[in-house]
Scaffold this motif. Structure first.
Motif, PDB file in Angstrom:
ATOM      1  N   GLN A  48      47.849   2.423  29.220  1.00 37.96           N
ATOM      2  CA  GLN A  48      48.426   1.714  28.085  1.00 37.96           C
ATOM      3  C   GLN A  48      47.343   1.074  27.223  1.00 37.96           C
ATOM      4  O   GLN A  48      47.370   1.142  25.996  1.00 37.96           O
ATOM      5  CB  GLN A  48      49.411   0.641  28.588  1.00 37.96           C
ATOM      6  N   TRP A  49      46.346   0.429  27.865  1.00 41.98           N
ATOM      7  CA  TRP A  49      45.270  -0.203  27.125  1.00 41.98           C
ATOM      8  C   TRP A  49      44.385   0.834  26.443  1.00 41.98           C
ATOM      9  O   TRP A  49      43.834   0.572  25.366  1.00 41.98           O
ATOM     10  CB  TRP A  49      44.444  -1.099  28.042  1.00 41.98           C
ATOM     11  N   GLN A  50      44.239   2.014  27.055  1.00 43.79           N
ATOM     12  CA  GLN A  50      43.477   3.078  26.405  1.00 43.79           C
ATOM     13  C   GLN A  50      44.164   3.511  25.108  1.00 43.79           C
ATOM     14  O   GLN A  50      43.507   3.721  24.083  1.00 43.79           O
ATOM     15  CB  GLN A  50      43.331   4.286  27.342  1.00 43.79           C
ATOM     16  N   ILE A  61      42.760   3.076  21.113  1.00 46.36           N
ATOM     17  CA  ILE A  61      42.732   4.121  20.081  1.00 46.36           C
ATOM     18  C   ILE A  61      43.396   3.625  18.807  1.00 46.36           C
ATOM     19  O   ILE A  61      42.891   3.818  17.695  1.00 46.36           O
ATOM     20  CB  ILE A  61      43.437   5.393  20.595  1.00 46.36           C
ATOM     21  N   GLU A  62      44.534   2.929  18.966  1.00 43.73           N
ATOM     22  CA  GLU A  62      45.248   2.376  17.800  1.00 43.73           C
ATOM     23  C   GLU A  62      44.384   1.353  17.073  1.00 43.73           C
ATOM     24  O   GLU A  62      44.237   1.393  15.842  1.00 43.73           O
ATOM     25  CB  GLU A  62      46.544   1.721  18.259  1.00 43.73           C
ATOM     26  N   HIS A  77      41.360  -4.802  31.717  1.00 36.92           N
ATOM     27  CA  HIS A  77      41.630  -3.692  30.808  1.00 36.92           C
ATOM     28  C   HIS A  77      41.459  -4.130  29.355  1.00 36.92           C
ATOM     29  O   HIS A  77      40.991  -3.354  28.517  1.00 36.92           O
ATOM     30  CB  HIS A  77      43.061  -3.173  31.015  1.00 36.92           C
ATOM     31  N   GLU A  78      41.835  -5.377  29.057  1.00 46.51           N
ATOM     32  CA  GLU A  78      41.689  -5.901  27.704  1.00 46.51           C
ATOM     33  C   GLU A  78      40.219  -5.952  27.305  1.00 46.51           C
ATOM     34  O   GLU A  78      39.848  -5.581  26.183  1.00 46.51           O
ATOM     35  CB  GLU A  78      42.309  -7.286  27.603  1.00 46.51           C
ATOM     36  N   LEU A  79      39.370  -6.389  28.230  1.00 49.13           N
ATOM     37  CA  LEU A  79      37.931  -6.426  27.969  1.00 49.13           C
ATOM     38  C   LEU A  79      37.402  -5.018  27.707  1.00 49.13           C
ATOM     39  O   LEU A  79      36.624  -4.796  26.775  1.00 49.13           O
ATOM     40  CB  LEU A  79      37.205  -7.057  29.152  1.00 49.13           C
ATOM     41  N   GLU A  80      37.844  -4.055  28.510  1.00 45.50           N
ATOM     42  CA  GLU A  80      37.440  -2.663  28.317  1.00 45.50           C
ATOM     43  C   GLU A  80      37.923  -2.151  26.966  1.00 45.50           C
ATOM     44  O   GLU A  80      37.228  -1.379  26.292  1.00 45.50           O
ATOM     45  CB  GLU A  80      38.011  -1.790  29.432  1.00 45.50           C
ATOM     46  N   MET A  81      39.130  -2.574  26.566  1.00 42.53           N
ATOM     47  CA  MET A  81      39.692  -2.134  25.299  1.00 42.53           C
ATOM     48  C   MET A  81      38.841  -2.617  24.132  1.00 42.53           C
ATOM     49  O   MET A  81      38.521  -1.848  23.225  1.00 42.53           O
ATOM     50  CB  MET A  81      41.124  -2.662  25.149  1.00 42.53           C
ATOM     51  N   PHE A  82      38.446  -3.900  24.147  1.00 45.12           N
ATOM     52  CA  PHE A  82      37.610  -4.417  23.066  1.00 45.12           C
ATOM     53  C   PHE A  82      36.280  -3.670  23.010  1.00 45.12           C
ATOM     54  O   PHE A  82      35.759  -3.386  21.927  1.00 45.12           O
ATOM     55  CB  PHE A  82      37.361  -5.917  23.263  1.00 45.12           C
TER      56      PHE A  82
END
Length: 221
Positions: free
Chosen positions: A112-114, A118-119, A187-192
């Motif tokens: 989901q975070w991936q 992308i968005e 996951h949020e940290l990875e997303m940023f």
């Protein structure tokens, strides 16, 4: 009391709650000056908010004068701010964990975070790092995270070309999920990091650890 006066009082109380959320704590005089309202009105609003269980205070001795009240939000007061995932999400994830197992749930959340990365990456564009950080903060602000950002001045920046920014989120729109499934914060940290692909992103503060904000240090390469 007419409707306009009632609306103004509600707005002022909300301003006080928002200020305490962002600053973690404040004295009545500080609130009065920051929000441009009289000390008398400030104390009246604080008394009302305390009666509603939204704030509490601690008496602190400062100098030789009388003890001063330091006001803070209660957990009930923090819950007044946007929280886009409620107990239904927690119940759903718990049921999912019982059905497919915790590891599968972690993989699903990561996926989901991936998708979110992308968005975000498409929305922030490919401009200068500062512009992208500003856009990311704007997106997160709209989603209820009360996000702010600013550039950090460092010595030798001109020589190395390195730029540093702080992204701060005073409210977690998924706090209920984060408390039950803390892996989402990783996951949020990875997303940023994925969104700001040419930067190093480090966590500096964490709401789940009891701090009053989530903070990220962004370093451009």
């Amino acid at each position: 009391m007419n409707m306009m006066t009632t609306t103004q009082q509600h707005s002022t109380k909300q301003d006080i709650l928002q200020y305490l959320l962002k600053r973690h704590q404040a004295r009545a005089q500080e609130l009065a000056e920051a929000l441009d309202i009289s000390p008398q009105a400030t104390r009246r609003h604080l008394k009302d908010l305390q009666g509603e269980g939204l704030i509490n205070y601690e008496s602190v001795q400062i100098g030789m004068g009388r003890p001063q009240h330091i006001y803070r939000l209660t957990s009930q007061g923090r819950d007044r701010f946007p929280n886009s995932y409620d107990q239904f999400a927690i119940s759903f994830l718990d049921t999912l964990a019982e059905t497919v197992g915790p590891e599968q749930v972690s993989q699903i959340l990561h996926k989901q975070w991936q998708r979110k990365a992308i968005e975000y990456r498409q929305r922030v564009g490919t401009g200068p790092v500062g512009d992208r950080v500003a856009k990311l903060a704007e997106i997160r602000q709209a989603e209820g995270y009360m996000a702010e950002w600013y550039a950090v001045e460092t010595q030798g920046e001109a020589a190395t070309g390195e730029q540093r920014y702080i992204l701060t989120e005073h409210n977690c729109a998924i706090s209920s999920v984060a408390e039950s499934f803390p892996s989402v914060c990783g996951h949020e940290l990875e997303m940023f990091a994925a969104v700001l692909y040419d930067c190093t992103v480090e966590r500096t503060h964490w709401l789940v650890n009891g701090e009053h904000r989530c903070g990220y240090l962004i370093i451009s390469h």
